[in-house]
Design a protein around this motif. Structure first.
Motif, short mmCIF file in Angstrom:
data_model
loop_
_atom_site.label_atom_id
_atom_site.label_comp_id
_atom_site.label_asym_id
_atom_site.label_seq_id
_atom_site.Cartn_x
_atom_site.Cartn_y
_atom_site.Cartn_z
N LEU A 1 6.99 -2.43 -1.96
CA LEU A 1 5.66 -2.13 -1.45
C LEU A 1 5.37 -0.64 -1.46
O LEU A 1 4.27 -0.22 -1.82
CB LEU A 1 5.52 -2.68 -0.02
N VAL B 1 2.29 1.12 -3.49
CA VAL B 1 1.26 1.97 -2.90
C VAL B 1 1.18 3.30 -3.66
O VAL B 1 0.09 3.78 -4.00
CB VAL B 1 1.54 2.22 -1.41
N ARG C 1 -8.26 -7.03 -9.84
CA ARG C 1 -7.55 -5.84 -9.36
C ARG C 1 -8.15 -4.56 -9.94
O ARG C 1 -8.20 -3.53 -9.27
CB ARG C 1 -6.06 -5.94 -9.71
N ARG D 1 -1.80 -11.13 -1.08
CA ARG D 1 -2.47 -10.92 0.21
C ARG D 1 -3.09 -9.53 0.31
O ARG D 1 -4.22 -9.37 0.77
CB ARG D 1 -1.47 -11.13 1.34
N LEU D 2 -2.34 -8.50 -0.12
CA LEU D 2 -2.87 -7.14 -0.02
C LEU D 2 -4.08 -6.95 -0.92
O LEU D 2 -5.11 -6.38 -0.49
CB LEU D 2 -1.78 -6.12 -0.36
N TRP D 3 -3.99 -7.44 -2.16
CA TRP D 3 -5.11 -7.28 -3.09
C TRP D 3 -6.33 -8.07 -2.60
O TRP D 3 -7.47 -7.62 -2.74
CB TRP D 3 -4.71 -7.72 -4.49
N PHE E 1 -7.10 -8.63 0.51
CA PHE E 1 -7.65 -7.82 1.60
C PHE E 1 -8.48 -6.67 1.03
O PHE E 1 -9.61 -6.42 1.48
CB PHE E 1 -6.52 -7.28 2.47
N LEU E 2 -7.92 -5.98 0.03
CA LEU E 2 -8.63 -4.85 -0.57
C LEU E 2 -9.90 -5.30 -1.28
O LEU E 2 -10.91 -4.59 -1.27
CB LEU E 2 -7.71 -4.12 -1.55
#
Length: 383
Positions: free
Chosen positions: A68, A72, A100, A131-133, A135-136
């Motif tokens: 992770l 980032v 993305r 999940r992170l993408w 959210f973004l």
């Protein structure tokens, strides 16, 4: 007046979105616009060619992240590089393709004060991006001037969480052959083709494209139809797995993983039936392309894409994705394939009717819709 258009896309390698990005860049550059195309990947992976009048920037920042923290760091680097190159291109408008890439482009253009059009090329109801993408995406997409999707179903889904964003539905167009020597297929050409007994599939060899289901279906028919062959055009991470299945079933003489080909039309013109076995789609270029070459086409009933094409009155045979009377989806697909394999007149009739796709989903209509949206965005009326 010529426009300054900047297009961002992960790469120009293989996929449908990449082909659309190249088509858009070439079309607008040839129309007299100043076009810049930016990819995260290097040009070494290119399979689509750009006109010499397109300004190309390759950022070469597609390296994988091991954890992770590294992810980032890598994405911050991508955003910085994108920001610098987009700013240097001095665009009137920025156009981004794929989920993305849309997120990264919106982050990179946050202070640019230029309209940004983003485009979803798959079905976000089914296509996982992490999940992170995710959210973004929900945080950044509201910043877009407009979101382009390919079907009304996807538009309705996106409207649930993009209350204020202008959403435009622009389906894909029938892909233009890369070689000018490849002719448009006519009814007479279809009628005069001798039977080849070849079934085609085409796309990335990945889970969502469902080629395991196509191989299963053909396996049920191979013994009954020993003179028929299945050829699958494309490359991807499941090549070894799919080939292992073919080998285990002893079907090496009837099923071929042909790989990526530069001019798929030349292959499709040799076929009689085309099958799209995808688990989900955006708006399938492969299906449009196969119909335009005069093949009888069968598709699974994806929530987005194939059924939308069928609703236009075009003869796509749709196979349900739920078990019916305990019959598997692959078995149901095999039944539809068998019906075409046994009936040459039905194949020809369906193939001829399929040629209407070239008019229904024409390149001119595609760019007319995009040009109207661009003009609306430049005038500040998109929202």
């Amino acid at each position: 007046m010529p426009r300054r258009l900047t297009i961002t896309v992960p790469s120009l390698s293989l996929g449908g979105a990449e082909g659309v990005a190249a088509m858009m860049a070439n079309h607008w550059a040839q129309a007299g616009d100043s076009v810049t195309l930016i990819t995260l990947d290097s040009s070494e992976s290119d399979t689509f060619q750009l006109s010499e009048t397109v300004e190309r920037y390759e950022l070469a920042v597609m390296q994988d992240s091991k954890n992770l923290i590294q992810a980032v760091f890598n994405n911050r680097q991508r955003v910085r590089r994108l920001r610098d190159v987009i700013a240097a291109s001095q665009p009137d408008i920025v156009i981004s393709l794929t989920d993305r890439m849309n997120v990264l482009t919106l982050l990179a253009t946050r202070k640019l004060n230029r309209p940004v059009l983003i485009s979803e090329r798959s079905d976000p109801r089914h296509h996982p991006i992490g999940r992170l993408w995710s959210f973004l995406r929900k945080k950044t997409y509201p910043r877009a001037t407009a979101l382009v999707v390919q079907t009304e179903g996807v538009a309705d889904f996106c409207k649930q969480w993009l209350k204020e964003t202008h959403i435009e539905v622009i389906p894909n167009a029938v892909p233009t052959p890369r070689s000018p020597d490849i002719p448009v297929v006519t009814e007479q050409m279809v009628l005069s083709r001798p039977p080849s007994h070849i079934i085609y599939g085409m796309g990335r060899l990945s889970y969502e494209k469902g080629f395991d289901r196509l191989i299963d279906a053909f396996s049920n028919l191979a013994e009954k139809f020993p003179n028929w062959k299945l050829r699958i055009l494309g490359e991807g991470p499941l090549r070894e797995s799919l080939q292992a299945t073919i080998d285990e079933r002893g079907l090496q003489e009837q099923i071929e993983l042909t790989g990526w080909v530069e001019n798929p039309e030349l292959y499709l013109d040799q076929g009689e039936i085309f099958v799209l076995p995808s688990r989900y789609e955006g708006f399938p270029n492969a299906l449009l392309q196969a119909m335009s070459r005069g093949l009888a086409c069968i598709s699974f009933d994806c929530e987005s894409g194939p059924a939308d094409i069928a609703k236009e009155g075009l003869p796509v045979i749709i196979v349900q994705t739920k078990k019916i009377n305990f019959f598997s989806t692959s078995y149901q697909l095999a039944l539809m394939m068998e019906a075409f394999m046994e009936d040459e007149s039905s194949r020809k009739e369906t193939a001829i009717a399929s040629l209407q796709v070239t008019e229904r989903f024409s390149v001119s209509r595609f760019f007319q819709a995009w040009d109207v949206l661009i003009q609306t965005a430049l005038s500040g009326k998109a929202n």
